[in-house]
Scaffold this motif. Sequence first.
Motif, PDB file in Angstrom:
ATOM      1  N   ARG A 186     -60.515  14.311 -27.340  1.00 49.28           N
ATOM      2  CA  ARG A 186     -59.782  14.635 -26.118  1.00 49.28           C
ATOM      3  C   ARG A 186     -58.306  14.304 -26.287  1.00 49.28           C
ATOM      4  O   ARG A 186     -57.955  13.200 -26.737  1.00 49.28           O
ATOM      5  CB  ARG A 186     -60.328  13.837 -24.927  1.00 49.28           C
ATOM      6  N   PRO A 187     -57.414  15.220 -25.935  1.00 52.26           N
ATOM      7  CA  PRO A 187     -55.985  14.876 -25.933  1.00 52.26           C
ATOM      8  C   PRO A 187     -55.710  13.841 -24.845  1.00 52.26           C
ATOM      9  O   PRO A 187     -56.259  13.917 -23.743  1.00 52.26           O
ATOM     10  CB  PRO A 187     -55.298  16.207 -25.629  1.00 52.26           C
ATOM     11  N   ARG A 188     -54.873  12.862 -25.136  1.00 51.40           N
ATOM     12  CA  ARG A 188     -54.559  11.807 -24.174  1.00 51.40           C
ATOM     13  C   ARG A 188     -53.214  12.023 -23.494  1.00 51.40           C
ATOM     14  O   ARG A 188     -53.008  11.615 -22.350  1.00 51.40           O
ATOM     15  CB  ARG A 188     -54.569  10.450 -24.882  1.00 51.40           C
ATOM     16  N   VAL A 189     -52.283  12.634 -24.227  1.00 52.27           N
ATOM     17  CA  VAL A 189     -50.966  12.970 -23.681  1.00 52.27           C
ATOM     18  C   VAL A 189     -50.669  14.405 -24.099  1.00 52.27           C
ATOM     19  O   VAL A 189     -51.258  14.927 -25.062  1.00 52.27           O
ATOM     20  CB  VAL A 189     -49.864  12.012 -24.195  1.00 52.27           C
ATOM     21  N   ASP A 192     -50.355  15.567 -27.729  1.00 48.10           N
ATOM     22  CA  ASP A 192     -51.566  15.651 -28.551  1.00 48.10           C
ATOM     23  C   ASP A 192     -52.053  17.081 -28.712  1.00 48.10           C
ATOM     24  O   ASP A 192     -52.829  17.384 -29.628  1.00 48.10           O
ATOM     25  CB  ASP A 192     -52.694  14.825 -27.927  1.00 48.10           C
ATOM     26  N   VAL A 266     -59.139  18.003 -19.082  1.00 53.50           N
ATOM     27  CA  VAL A 266     -58.442  17.049 -19.941  1.00 53.50           C
ATOM     28  C   VAL A 266     -57.016  16.913 -19.404  1.00 53.50           C
ATOM     29  O   VAL A 266     -56.525  17.786 -18.693  1.00 53.50           O
ATOM     30  CB  VAL A 266     -58.423  17.487 -21.421  1.00 53.50           C
ATOM     31  N   LEU A 267     -56.365  15.805 -19.735  1.00 54.15           N
ATOM     32  CA  LEU A 267     -54.999  15.538 -19.264  1.00 54.15           C
ATOM     33  C   LEU A 267     -54.892  15.663 -17.744  1.00 54.15           C
ATOM     34  O   LEU A 267     -53.882  16.131 -17.211  1.00 54.15           O
ATOM     35  CB  LEU A 267     -54.010  16.501 -19.941  1.00 54.15           C
ATOM     36  N   ASP A 269     -54.449  13.612 -15.309  1.00 58.88           N
ATOM     37  CA  ASP A 269     -53.366  12.922 -14.608  1.00 58.88           C
ATOM     38  C   ASP A 269     -52.000  13.524 -14.918  1.00 58.88           C
ATOM     39  O   ASP A 269     -50.990  13.127 -14.337  1.00 58.88           O
ATOM     40  CB  ASP A 269     -53.372  11.425 -14.925  1.00 58.88           C
ATOM     41  N   TRP A 270     -51.957  14.513 -15.830  1.00 58.86           N
ATOM     42  CA  TRP A 270     -50.724  15.234 -16.136  1.00 58.86           C
ATOM     43  C   TRP A 270     -50.684  16.613 -15.456  1.00 58.86           C
ATOM     44  O   TRP A 270     -49.781  17.395 -15.726  1.00 58.86           O
ATOM     45  CB  TRP A 270     -50.573  15.413 -17.647  1.00 58.86           C
TER      46      TRP A 270
END
Length: 313
Positions: A186-189, A192, A266-267, A269-270
């Motif tokens: 999973r990409p975190r930021v 990524d 994914v991501l 919160d972004w």
Amino acid sequence: MKSTHQSKGGDLSAYSVFLAVANQRSFRAAAAELDLTPSAISHSIKSLEQRLGIRLFNRTTRSMALTDAGERLLARLRPAMAAIEDAVQEIEERRGTPSGTVRINASEGAIRLVLKPLLARFLREHPQVRLDLVSDGRLSDIVADGFDAGIRLAEAVAQDMVAVTVLDRVRFAALASPAYLAARGRPRVPQDLHGHDCIRFRFESGAIYRWEFERRGSVERINVDGPLTLTDQPLMVEAAIDGIGIAFVPDHLAADALRDGRLQRVLEDWCPDSPGLCLYYPGHRHVSSGLRALIDALSEQRRRWSAQAAAAR
């Protein structure tokens, strides 16, 4: 003295045909719009050119384009015919019943999200209104292309248009299948994503959409890469379900797949909410009774959705 419909240029119906062909750049498409045969359209244009004594279109077996004379005629006819249509609509509205054809340009997602839920009821309640919905991924010039209104993200509406909010907020989401995430992580930021397969979106202009993320005032715009580029957002959702990569789309397009687990966010919160959808139309044009009835129906739907959202909180 000759009347308007007996002038050298021919009657008003010939000019209506000319406008349809100029907008569509196709005899066949103009025929479909006017409910005529392509041969009737071709004959009307040839007759008009003969009466005017000048060619209006350059035609080949593969393409059609306006001549300089055709461009000048189009520039003069559009506002004139619009004024005639407005005058007729104003008279028809004296009957007190919404009527006429309303042409709307919108993305497929906007049509599915805000128009589809009310179509059946609206047309049942307004039997004299005809809706002509055109799904278009471009930011079309609704005036030049002969539309009464368009529906787009609020941020994409030109300032000289009258905008009516029909959906308060739209949220984009980065989505992938469980199988893809199990294999690739999973990409975190947002950065990524450079190490992931992404499903890109291409505008009809040819430009590739840059993914935009935001968290606590920090904005990240990413030029992603990946094995697949599409011009259709529902297809992007299907490709993500198939495990091809990560898609970035309005989350309402993937509601079913998110609900049943075929896709995961994914991501998250972004991915904040963005300004919602607006129906927009030119302020200098008369608003027809059919368009006014549609605006009222969309506004009522928005109020109902807002009340339901407030009750769910």
